[in-house]
Design an enzyme around this catalytic site. Sequence first.
Site, short mmCIF file in Angstrom:
data_model
loop_
_atom_site.label_atom_id
_atom_site.label_comp_id
_atom_site.label_asym_id
_atom_site.label_seq_id
_atom_site.Cartn_x
_atom_site.Cartn_y
_atom_site.Cartn_z
N GLU A 283 0.77 -1.13 -0.08
CA GLU A 283 -0.09 0.00 -0.04
C GLU A 283 1.05 1.51 -0.12
O GLU A 283 1.87 1.45 0.38
CB GLU A 283 -0.93 0.04 0.99
CG GLU A 283 -1.61 -1.21 1.32
CD GLU A 283 -2.61 -1.33 2.78
OE1 GLU A 283 -3.41 -2.18 2.61
OE2 GLU A 283 -2.49 -0.33 3.36
N GLU A 464 -10.09 -4.34 -2.60
CA GLU A 464 -9.50 -5.70 -2.13
C GLU A 464 -9.60 -5.92 -0.80
O GLU A 464 -9.57 -4.90 -0.07
CB GLU A 464 -8.22 -5.83 -2.67
CG GLU A 464 -7.25 -7.04 -2.21
CD GLU A 464 -5.87 -7.23 -2.53
OE1 GLU A 464 -5.59 -7.45 -3.78
OE2 GLU A 464 -5.15 -6.82 -1.91
N ARG A 499 -8.68 -15.03 0.46
CA ARG A 499 -7.81 -15.55 -0.34
C ARG A 499 -8.10 -17.03 -0.63
O ARG A 499 -8.50 -17.63 0.53
CB ARG A 499 -6.37 -15.24 -0.06
CG ARG A 499 -5.28 -15.95 -1.04
CD ARG A 499 -3.85 -15.34 -0.65
NE ARG A 499 -3.60 -14.25 -0.69
CZ ARG A 499 -3.38 -13.39 -1.78
NH1 ARG A 499 -3.35 -14.06 -2.91
NH2 ARG A 499 -3.15 -12.02 -1.70
#
Length: 556
Positions: A283, A464, A499
């Site tokens: 990030e 996300e 995930r």
Amino acid sequence: MEAVLMQQTAAAGPETRRCVGKITLAGHGLGVVRLAATARCGASWGVRARPGLARAQLAAEEKGTEIAGDDDARAMRLFVGLPADVVSCDGAAVSRPRAIRAGLRALKLLGVDGVELPVSWAVAQPGSEERFEWTGYLAVAGMVRDAGLSLRVSLLTHGRGATLPDKVADAATTNTESIADAGAVDDAGATLLDTVADAEADTALPGWVADALAADPDILFTDRSGNRRKECLSFAVDDLPVLAGKSPLQAYEAFFRSFADAFQDFLGSTVTDVTVSLGPDGELRYPSYPPGCDREDGYAGDGEFQCYDKHTLARLKQHADSSGRPLWGLAGPHDAPRYDDPPESSGFFRGSWQTEYGNFFLSWYAGELLAHGDRVLAAASRVFGGKQIELSAKVPFLRRRSRPAEATAGMHGGYGPVAEVFARHDCTVLVSGMMDAVAGSEAEEVLAQIKDACTGHGARIAYENASLVVASDGAGPAGIWGGLLTADRTRPCHFTYQRMGAEFFSPDHWPMFVQFARDLEFTEESHEDDLPADGGQMAPFSGRVEHGAEKEAQLA
């Protein structure tokens, strides 16, 4: 993950679970992947095996037609992250390939557009020479292509900040020959030594970068107490030759270029998106959380400023001298809070941050972050510009609306300046950490503000999440994110769900994800009677349970 898929057949039974439908992965001996829970068990329904937005757009262009509407009006693409250890630590092979293929088939049938592949710099380039190992990653790309899915690749130039699990940390610091059960196989088929190796690979920068850290620890971010952050390099050394005679920017660009060369046959077809790292966890922010801790660990504080390595302090001093305020460049704010201090307990956030000095420091601190993002995105643009892929990078979704938290993360100017930098490089703003969207209306307002900033500067926006959602109240991801992903004021161009793994396909999670994906595809106004049951658009299932037996539909 493979073990879970195989166990689901044995665990299935009419007395324990009722499902709308199930799919047998024919020819792979992997048993049953469940595709829905019993929210509407009396009705028949289908799962659309659609080609995905990117491929639909390509097909439309080949026919000389267009998909109606602007970007906001088009369908949102849905990706699912592949396991973090999908490729072995040496980069030469795919881990658990049968289970990966099974998962890809299930996602394809469900109508997911694609998957996200995390590519570790440490795995791809273990040595300082410009030799890269892409064998395992290329094999994954081939599997994704064969499954008919798109691939979003995340090029990770950062490690992970979290500490190792206790048993792994203990083993990692012990002579492996003295570990009595080092060869013992766990439920997932991995030995303790495998776990140690995987954990080290997951937390580490490349070994040759670690050698540079030993020579000059100040190339790492440092807080006021001298704690160093080992997951990423200080932004202040971007252009300095601190890595075996090369600058970090040169090393990043070489990594990007090697990937582009190796994957040239996939770019623009299978590989539709490339995400590059800009900081901790990928990030664009400073590592303002306590060492060994991050949002996933529930840290709710405002963090500390990370400007105490010698290279960052040198840049601060240079800025202060050029501003005619040399005394302001000696250190960061002396009255800023520590990690666990409430912001109102510090003199800085009680008032001095609104003074001339406060504006000087915060503007410089945020400006250094933006300049770093601009440099890395420029390097990525030199490599990927002109290629038929969507470039993206992550920005943080902060836990709560807190001016101090924004300040320590480097977001003092808000998301507008960030969106401007991203738009300059035609880069999508990927808002990371969507687990916090459970905050409800406050999260919606923050996301709407981010999207407004992106729209104002002409940048795309995507989301996300941070981790799996297994809601105890049964709401699941659909209840948490459904409105945020479909409302006009917050809808992104694509969303990545993190995930895939054993827990992802577990009975506690998979049915909820199926409902989530289905809700995104079919709005509340749609009725199952209106959904086509033939013509290749639907794979029909029977929802009836006859004598407690569940019907199966096999993948051809």
